[in-house]
Scaffold this motif. Structure first.
Motif, PDB file in Angstrom:
ATOM      1  N   MET A   1      -8.271-104.351 -66.264  1.00 27.18           N
ATOM      2  CA  MET A   1      -8.245-105.522 -67.144  1.00 27.18           C
ATOM      3  C   MET A   1      -6.810-105.973 -67.404  1.00 27.18           C
ATOM      4  O   MET A   1      -6.513-107.176 -67.422  1.00 27.18           O
TER       5      MET A   1
ATOM      6  N   SER B   1     -14.632-105.338 -65.383  1.00 25.19           N
ATOM      7  CA  SER B   1     -14.192-104.078 -65.990  1.00 25.19           C
ATOM      8  C   SER B   1     -14.965-103.788 -67.278  1.00 25.19           C
ATOM      9  O   SER B   1     -15.366-102.647 -67.533  1.00 25.19           O
ATOM     10  N   ILE B   2     -15.164-104.830 -68.095  1.00 31.06           N
ATOM     11  CA  ILE B   2     -15.930-104.654 -69.328  1.00 31.06           C
ATOM     12  C   ILE B   2     -17.369-104.263 -69.004  1.00 31.06           C
ATOM     13  O   ILE B   2     -17.943-103.348 -69.618  1.00 31.06           O
TER      14      ILE B   2
ATOM     15  N   CYS C   1      -6.035 -99.606 -74.511  1.00 36.74           N
ATOM     16  CA  CYS C   1      -6.884-100.616 -75.156  1.00 36.74           C
ATOM     17  C   CYS C   1      -6.056-101.535 -76.047  1.00 36.74           C
ATOM     18  O   CYS C   1      -6.234-102.758 -76.040  1.00 36.74           O
TER      19      CYS C   1
END
Length: 464
Positions: free
Chosen positions: A297, A173-174, A11
């Motif tokens: 991502m 993806s989110i 992340c």
């Protein structure tokens, strides 16, 4: 555990890379283009959200209804078979009857599939799988076909098409992570069928938005369905670039869908049992899935940077080769959980590069008048690959060897496409159509002749 720490590390890296791409990769200041991009992405991401909401609970719902493993296998095979046969025909309707209409049909068919999940009856559930498989073919062809036509019709910079595909991959993806959280929340409170109800609500919203903000466009509306099939087959046989794209898509996505079926048992088998007296620790599927989505991502951001300096045909050569090496991990080191997990993350990163790259190359080379039909033809062999895997009782290592072989073949075909791209007439690439397609101007005239709107006035773009 390595899974949780890796998720947080990914992340942070993803956030830093995204900030870098925003500063290093120039974006368009064209307000009209931004409105158009926003109009497409909102609808597309709602369509994907409806799909992601259902995914985690399809198998669980069938088990909850008391279906046997053999019955569940039959239902899944029916879904892929429907996508391959019925979906190819229905998805191809987009070229004749309109891409916008086909996207609306996707929402209707998938919503009907959601309704069938309320019935604990094998045959009703089978109907739902057939509807869902057909809808999936539309999802992966009509939406992109609508986008590519509109992008060219509005005369936007051809390089900005890749930007839209990159943002779509990032947003997908989110949406996948968010959909997983929502599906878990509603399933815990209202039961396994509730994620499908949530998906149906999203589909209804999506259909309403399409009818409000999307204009219609066509391939060759005057041609019959049979003629469209013949035209599509002719382009595949005579244009080697189109053939290459079909082979790359089928080989890579065949390996990808197989990976989706096998990553859970692969990570479970690689887990070392340190204390035989203690139960085996359950791997955190939620964090692992989220980590995969973050890796995708990252891949979408890498695509934006790479496409600034290299052609897509060029940098996809090493990407496909790296993806093959990544899936060697469960073959070479099946008992090393860390190595297998890292290999899977690298593969998902390659997936994040692959999606916008494939969309960009299809925008260049697939002819407009049969775009949706050709794209659905490409899905036939990949569905055959997945059905073959489902029907065989193969060991996990054998399955991953099969995936590696598919990806190596895809890498070889990508080298072939790269060599062909070096001799592609630049005039065709600039127009975003293959050398075998009809002139784009005549396609615009055909749209107007079939009741569509003219795009000379770009200010008519509607913002969601």
């Amino acid at each position: 555990m390595i899974f949780i720490q890796s998720f947080y590390a990914l992340c942070v890296f993803c956030g830093l890379l995204y900030l870098y791409t925003r500063s290093a990769v120039p974006s368009s200041d064209d307000v009209v283009f931004k409105k158009f991009q926003h109009t497409y992405l909102v609808v597309y991401l709602l369509a994907m959200a409806a799909d992601w909401l259902q995914g985690p609970y399809v198998y669980a719902l069938y088990e909850h209804y008391g279906m046997t493993p053999h019955q569940i296998e039959q239902l899944f095979v029916a879904g892929f078979g429907s996508s391959m046969i019925v979906g190819t025909v229905v998805g191809s309707f987009a070229d004749k009857y309109g891409r916008r209409a086909n996207c609306i049909l996707y929402g209707i068919l998938y919503a009907l599939a959601c309704i069938t999940k309320h019935f604990n009856n094998f045959y009703i559930l089978m109907i739902g799988r057939l509807l869902g498989g057909t809808a999936t073919s539309i999802l992966y062809s009509a939406f992109e076909s609508w986008l590519v036509y509109e992008h060219h019709a509005r005369t936007f910079d051809k390089d900005l098409l890749g930007t839209i595909f990159s943002h779509a991959t990032l947003g997908n993806s989110i949406v996948a992570i968010a959909a997983g959280v929502v599906a878990q929340f509603v399933a815990d409170r209202y039961g396994f069928v509730s994620p499908f109800d949530a998906s149906m609500v999203v589909l209804i919203i999506m259909v309403i938005l399409i009818t409000m903000v999307w204009s219609e466009n066509y391939g060759d509306a005057k041609a019959s369905i049979g003629t469209s099939f013949k035209t599509a087959l002719s382009h595949i046989k005579t244009d080697r670039k189109v053939l290459c794209l079909g082979l790359i898509q089928s080989l890579f996505e065949g390996a990808m869908y197989t990976f989706v079926l096998e990553w859970t048992p692969a990570l479970g088998q690689s887990q070392v049992q340190t204390d035989p007296n203690k139960p085996k620790e359950v791997i955190p599927h939620g964090f692992i899935f989220a980590g995969f989505m973050v890796a995708i991502m990252i891949g979408s951001s890498v695509f934006k940077v790479a496409s600034r300096y290299l052609s897509v045909e060029s940098f996809m050569r090493p990407v496909l080769f790296i993806s093959a090496l990544a899936l060697c991990a469960p073959v070479i080191m099946p008992s090393s959980q860390a190595a297998v997990f890292v290999g899977f993350l690298v593969f998902e990163g390659c997936v994040g590069i692959f999606w916008p790259s494939l969309g960009t190359m299809r925008g260049k080379y697939v002819p407009e008048e049969a775009r949706s039909t050709i794209m659905n033809f490409f899905r036939i062999p990949l569905n055959l690959i997945v059905i073959f895997i489902l029907l065989q009782n193969l060991s996990m290592i054998t399955i991953f060897k099969f995936c590696v072989a598919l990806l190596l073949l895809a890498s070889g075909v990508q080298w072939w496409l790269y060599r062909l791209s070096l001799v592609t007439p630049m005039a065709d690439v600039e127009k975003g159509v293959s050398s075998s397609s009809i002139p784009f101007k005549s396609t615009q005239q055909q749209l107007v002749g079939n009741g569509g709107a003219s795009y000379d006035d770009q200010s008519e773009v509607i913002e969601v």
